[in-house]
Design a protein around this motif. Structure first.
Motif: not given
Length: 411
Positions: A38-43, A242-251, A280-282
């Motif tokens: 199933l699509p990765a929506k509405k976990w 050069h600093i990188v932050w490669p994570h989901r944009w969530e709390h 990024t998500f909703t």
């Protein structure tokens, strides 16, 4: 003699991110797989209702021998609705667990999600975790979690589940980057192609995304902290870190700590370059829109990139930072380390299991101090050889264990 028809049923209710990558990898490299997703929506709705959906959409197939699913699926419901699937060897894979998954306040934690995972473990034949931290945190939390039930509480569930549990690290398909890293120190042996893991992901360009070789086979050569300085290194200290932050944009990735640390560096007039990557998500935390204008002079990249562009940025970066409140494995940091980045991670969660103490920080003040030091001497990060043997996490190393896991024999 191999029976006709698929023998392995792969079910994924949340087909996105690392869940999708694992299913794709298994389908491409394990013979006899049939996949339903199933699509990765509405976990939350996937966790609640996917079992009913799959009970109606997965056809009856007499050749199935193994059922593999992530722990998003309520496996207990599925096998109750489909008795023909109950007879299979049932393998449950935990990318994360809901007993310790962070929420803003404990009263916001929905009991049902963790409860479903416990029930799924009870009906599984093998319960697989992607790290020791994931397994231990789950098993040690079951008793206290069940105390939320007002009366008639079940007992000793961890004792029933523990014998089924194994740790099998998430298999990362690292790109071949050794010859592209001219400005970084890499202590790696000659690379050999992994002929059996070369199917590119959809939408990737061939230059990096197609390359599935694993350059991290174990080497008997000793590692050194730094490579020798050459004339070509004289410009290293001139370029900002050069600093990188490669994570989901969530709390749960704690971007507030990351950006507050960068603000402190800016106040100290410390120069650096910045790339903030990830999906990024909703609901994007406000800190991203608040921090961007303040850090604009430092920003090199901002936002989600294609796989090939993402790898190119990791190749250019010097330091990868995690400020996560939750992490059960951490593919993004390992990929960055593979691309030559110096890691700075919390001394908590899964990180001490993967990284030596020199790459871990205990407090926000320590993180700020470490970054400030590297900003003033970026050549130190660029010359450093990270003491992490990433071969432990490569598909080349782990493939045989996954093949055994998906064989019809129960352990």
């Amino acid at each position: 003699m191999q029976s006709e028809g698929p023998s392995v049923l792969l079910v994924e209710p949340f087909y996105g991110g690392s869940h999708k990558q694992l299913i794709d990898l298994l389908q491409q490299n394990i013979t006899g797989c049939s996949v339903f997703t199933l699509p990765a929506k509405k976990w939350h709705w996937r966790a609640r209702t996917a079992a009913l959906h799959f009970s109606q959409t997965v056809p009856t197939c007499p050749s199935y021998r193994v059922l593999f699913s992530s722990s998003v699926l309520n496996l207990c419901e599925l096998v109750a609705l489909r008795p023909d699937l109950a007879r299979l060897k049932k393998v449950l894979y935990f990318h994360e667990n809901q007993l310790v998954y962070p929420v803003r306040k404990d009263q916001e934690r929905d009991f049902q999600y963790g409860y479903n995972q416990v029930l799924s473990c009870l009906v599984s034949d093998v319960v697989v975790f992607n790290s020791v931290f994931n397994m231990d945190s789950f098993l040690s939390s079951i008793s206290s979690f069940m105390k939320k039930i007002p009366d008639h509480r079940p007992k000793d569930l961890d004792l029933l589940i523990r014998p089924k549990c194994v740790v099998l690290y998430y298999p990362v398909q690292f790109p071949d980057v050794r010859l592209l890293l001219k400005h970084k120190a890499l202590d790696r042996p000659e690379e050999t192609p992994d002929d059996e893991a070369q199917t590119p992901r959809s939408g990737e360009s061939p230059s990096l995304g197609d390359q599935q070789e694993d350059p991290h086979e174990s080497s008997s050569e000793p590692r050194t902290d730094q490579r020798p300085v050459s004339e070509g290194d004289t410009g290293d200290q001139m370029k900002p870190l050069h600093i990188v932050w490669p994570h989901r944009w969530e709390h749960d990735k704690n971007p507030e700590l990351f950006f507050s640390t960068l603000m402190k560096l800016k106040e100290k007039q410390v120069d650096f370059h910045l790339s903030v990557l990830g999906e990024t998500f909703t609901d994007v935390p406000d800190i991203f829109s608040e921090a961007r204008p303040q850090l604009d002079p430092h920003i090199q990249n901002w936002g989600f990139l294609s796989r090939d562009q993402y790898l190119q940025v990791l190749l250019q970066a010097d330091v990868v930072v995690s400020t996560a409140r939750h992490e059960f494995f951490g593919v993004a940091v390992l990929e960055a380390v593979h691309c030559g980045c110096y890691p700075l991670c919390p001394k908590a969660l899964v990180y001490p299991e993967i990284f030596p103490a020199e790459y871990l920080y205990s407090t926000p003040e320590q993180l700020c101090k470490r970054l400030q030091t590297l900003c003033r001497r970026p050549d130190v990060a660029r010359r450093h050889v990270v003491k992490v043997d990433t071969s432990s996490f490569s598909w080349t190393t782990l493939k045989e264990r996954f093949e055994t896991l998906l064989s019809a024999e129960c352990p």
